[in-house]
Design a protein around this motif. Structure first.
Motif, short mmCIF file in Angstrom:
data_model
loop_
_atom_site.label_atom_id
_atom_site.label_comp_id
_atom_site.label_asym_id
_atom_site.label_seq_id
_atom_site.Cartn_x
_atom_site.Cartn_y
_atom_site.Cartn_z
N ALA A 1 40.21 20.06 9.74
CA ALA A 1 39.37 19.95 8.55
C ALA A 1 40.01 20.62 7.34
O ALA A 1 39.80 20.20 6.19
CB ALA A 1 38.00 20.58 8.82
N ALA A 2 40.82 21.65 7.58
CA ALA A 2 41.48 22.37 6.49
C ALA A 2 42.74 21.68 6.00
O ALA A 2 43.27 22.02 4.93
CB ALA A 2 41.80 23.80 6.93
N GLN A 3 43.26 20.70 6.78
CA GLN A 3 44.48 19.99 6.38
C GLN A 3 44.10 18.75 5.59
O GLN A 3 44.01 17.64 6.11
CB GLN A 3 45.28 19.59 7.63
CG GLN A 3 45.59 20.73 8.57
CD GLN A 3 46.42 21.83 7.92
OE1 GLN A 3 47.45 21.55 7.30
NE2 GLN A 3 45.97 23.06 8.07
N HIS A 4 43.87 18.92 4.31
CA HIS A 4 43.31 17.84 3.49
C HIS A 4 44.26 16.65 3.34
O HIS A 4 43.83 15.56 2.99
CB HIS A 4 42.93 18.39 2.12
CG HIS A 4 41.95 19.52 2.17
ND1 HIS A 4 40.66 19.37 2.65
CD2 HIS A 4 42.06 20.83 1.81
CE1 HIS A 4 40.03 20.52 2.59
NE2 HIS A 4 40.85 21.43 2.10
N SER A 5 45.53 16.85 3.62
CA SER A 5 46.49 15.76 3.44
C SER A 5 46.58 14.85 4.66
O SER A 5 47.21 13.79 4.60
CB SER A 5 47.89 16.33 3.14
OG SER A 5 48.36 17.09 4.25
N GLN B 1 38.62 22.98 13.24
CA GLN B 1 38.64 23.71 11.96
C GLN B 1 39.98 23.53 11.25
O GLN B 1 40.03 23.35 10.03
CB GLN B 1 38.37 25.19 12.21
CG GLN B 1 36.93 25.49 12.64
CD GLN B 1 36.76 26.91 13.13
OE1 GLN B 1 37.72 27.57 13.58
NE2 GLN B 1 35.54 27.43 13.07
N TRP B 2 41.04 23.58 12.03
CA TRP B 2 42.38 23.42 11.44
C TRP B 2 42.55 22.02 10.86
O TRP B 2 43.07 21.87 9.75
CB TRP B 2 43.43 23.69 12.50
CG TRP B 2 44.85 23.60 12.02
CD1 TRP B 2 45.57 24.58 11.39
CD2 TRP B 2 45.71 22.47 12.14
NE1 TRP B 2 46.84 24.14 11.09
CE2 TRP B 2 46.95 22.84 11.55
CE3 TRP B 2 45.58 21.21 12.68
CZ2 TRP B 2 48.04 21.97 11.48
CZ3 TRP B 2 46.66 20.33 12.61
CH2 TRP B 2 47.87 20.71 12.03
N HIS C 1 45.63 12.09 7.25
CA HIS C 1 44.85 10.85 7.22
C HIS C 1 43.78 10.87 8.33
O HIS C 1 44.00 11.41 9.42
CB HIS C 1 45.80 9.67 7.44
CG HIS C 1 45.18 8.34 7.18
ND1 HIS C 1 44.47 7.66 8.15
CD2 HIS C 1 45.15 7.56 6.06
CE1 HIS C 1 44.04 6.52 7.64
NE2 HIS C 1 44.44 6.43 6.38
N PRO C 2 42.59 10.30 8.07
CA PRO C 2 41.52 10.28 9.08
C PRO C 2 41.95 9.68 10.41
O PRO C 2 41.48 10.12 11.47
CB PRO C 2 40.43 9.44 8.41
CG PRO C 2 40.65 9.63 6.94
CD PRO C 2 42.13 9.76 6.78
N SER D 1 51.09 9.30 9.16
CA SER D 1 50.06 10.34 9.28
C SER D 1 50.18 11.08 10.61
O SER D 1 49.97 12.30 10.67
CB SER D 1 48.67 9.72 9.13
OG SER D 1 48.35 8.89 10.24
N LYS E 1 53.23 19.47 11.38
CA LYS E 1 52.48 20.69 11.05
C LYS E 1 52.20 21.51 12.31
O LYS E 1 52.25 22.75 12.29
CB LYS E 1 51.18 20.32 10.34
CG LYS E 1 51.36 19.87 8.88
CD LYS E 1 50.02 19.52 8.25
CE LYS E 1 50.13 19.37 6.73
NZ LYS E 1 51.02 18.27 6.33
N CYS F 1 43.64 12.37 12.42
CA CYS F 1 42.65 13.35 12.87
C CYS F 1 41.90 12.85 14.10
O CYS F 1 41.69 13.60 15.06
CB CYS F 1 41.66 13.65 11.75
SG CYS F 1 42.31 14.67 10.42
#
Length: 421
Positions: free
Chosen positions: A135-139, A132-133, A141-142, A108, A115, A145
């Protein structure tokens, strides 16, 4: 032809510009508001002949300008960390080294950094904050993030909800190895200052910058009262967080005034804790990125001798506001969270850079879109005034000692070019 130059600020940018101009035969006077040189470089000394940094500390192996001056002044560089091998994480109440990361966690992290590298390759400056970026990268892993969010504080002293993701992407452009100046970062500032000697005037803040035809002037606060000094050029190296509160009576463009007024600076508290033994070495700590009041923790004394050791702790962005006033207590609490039953520190030192009147922040960062709009066409001169400082350096060096040094070199070259016309 007269070659009088005023340099405002005796941080590394001002010292570098003055050093180069004196070498070129200019009459240079450096005015510094603080009682010391170095600006946001500040080495502090502890017992057991140890030291740590309350300000700038790390040198990447790509920081060739700093490395060159270190060589000129016979200063040695020594290892600090190696990336990513020495990175550790304290996330969701668990401690991870590179060896104990789960494969999913490592994948991850690789994914999110890939990216970010793509943004860098595209020279992209999206209209998104880092938060924001992410949050928009749904793939993503938490875990990744959370690590990246904490790195926003640790690397840029800025909230992920504020920093532009395009600017954050530049964090990947540093070298693989981090170094330190042996004996402390202040050794470099003192080497410049030793060469410049009586050219440097401490405890002399400026209150005004002005220009009349071909002459520029600064108004200074001195023990004798306010005085005005004239020159052919002025190199202004103080942070724009400070400059924006002074009287600037020179012909600035609208873009320059906008940048000076609004360029954001991270806020940061840095605290040093000296312990009787290096208990953290049992857990293979390197540079710890943590969900704690202080988001980054590392050892300052990796190459220093003796059993005693120093940990450096930084708290940045909005969380640092909760640390201010309780900095030592919360730093020790952070260490105890990472290492239960940690002893009490022998000695401490701390500095809140946002509360420092001569910095009013740690170092600059860019919000979404400003990286592209300000960096594409923003001139760093106005009449006889040249702007320098880490905030005017090439973007990959903003926030580093290297950026300050390169900006000082650039300012000196501009004046040399003007003098020859």
């Amino acid at each position: 032809m007269s070659k009088r130059v005023i340099v405002v600020g005796a941080g590394l940018a001002g010292l570098t510009a003055a050093y180069e101009l004196v070498h070129a035969g200019f009459d240079v006077q450096v005015f510094e508001a603080r009682e010391r040189v170095g600006g946001r470089v500040q080495t502090v000394f502890f017992g057991a002949e140890q030291h740590g940094e309350l300000g700038a500390e790390f040198v990447d192996d790509k920081h060739t300008a700093l490395i060159s001056y270190a060589s000129q002044f016979n200063l040695m560089l020594e290892p600090a960390f190696k990336y990513p091998d020495d990175l550790c994480y304290y996330i969701d109440g668990n401690f991870f080294t590179q060896k104990t990361l789960l494969s999913q966690q490592q994948d991850s992290l690789n994914d999110v950094y890939q990216k970010l590298d793509q943004l860098l390759e595209q020279l992209a400056d999206p209209a998104q904050t880092l938060a924001q970026w992410l949050a928009a990268q749904h793939s993503i892993h938490p875990f990744a993030c959370k690590v990246v969010r904490q790195q926003s504080y640790g690397m840029y002293a800025a909230d992920p909800e504020a920093i532009g993701v395009g600017f954050f992407a530049y964090s990947g452009t540093s070298g693989d190895r981090n170094l330190r100046i042996r004996g402390g970062s202040s050794q470099l500032a003192m080497s410049f200052a030793h060469f410049l000697g009586d050219c440097i005037h401490l405890n002399t803040p400026i209150v005004r910058i002005g220009q009349q035809e071909q002459t520029v002037a600064v108004s200074l606060k001195t023990v004798q009262g306010q005085v005005e000094v004239f020159a052919d050029w002025i190199v202004v190296t103080i942070p724009w967080s400070v400059l924006r509160h002074l009287s600037i009576e020179i012909p600035l463009t609208e873009a320059q005034r906008e940048a000076i007024t609004h360029l954001p600076y991270g806020i940061s508290v840095k605290t040093l804790l000296q312990y009787s033994n290096r208990f953290w070495q049992q857990s293979s700590w390197g540079l710890v990125v943590a969900e704690t009041p202080y988001q980054t923790v590392w050892e300052s004394t990796v190459t220093q001798t003796g059993e005693v050791g120093i940990l450096a702790c930084t708290s940045s962005g909005t969380p640092s506001r909760n640390v201010a006033g309780h900095s030592v207590e919360l730093a020790q609490q952070t260490v105890s969270t990472l290492k239960p039953n940690a002893p009490k520190a022998l000695a401490t030192a701390t500095h809140d850079w946002s509360a420092d009147p001569w910095s009013q922040g740690s170092y600059c960062y860019f919000v979404p879109r400003d990286l592209k709009s300000w960096r594409s066409d923003l001139p760093y001169s106005a009449g006889g005034v040249i702007f320098a400082g880490e905030h005017t350096a090439p973007v990959e060096y903003c926030g580093y000692m290297e950026g300050a040094i390169r900006s000082g070199q650039r300012a000196a070259k501009q004046i040399l070019a003007f003098a020859m016309t």
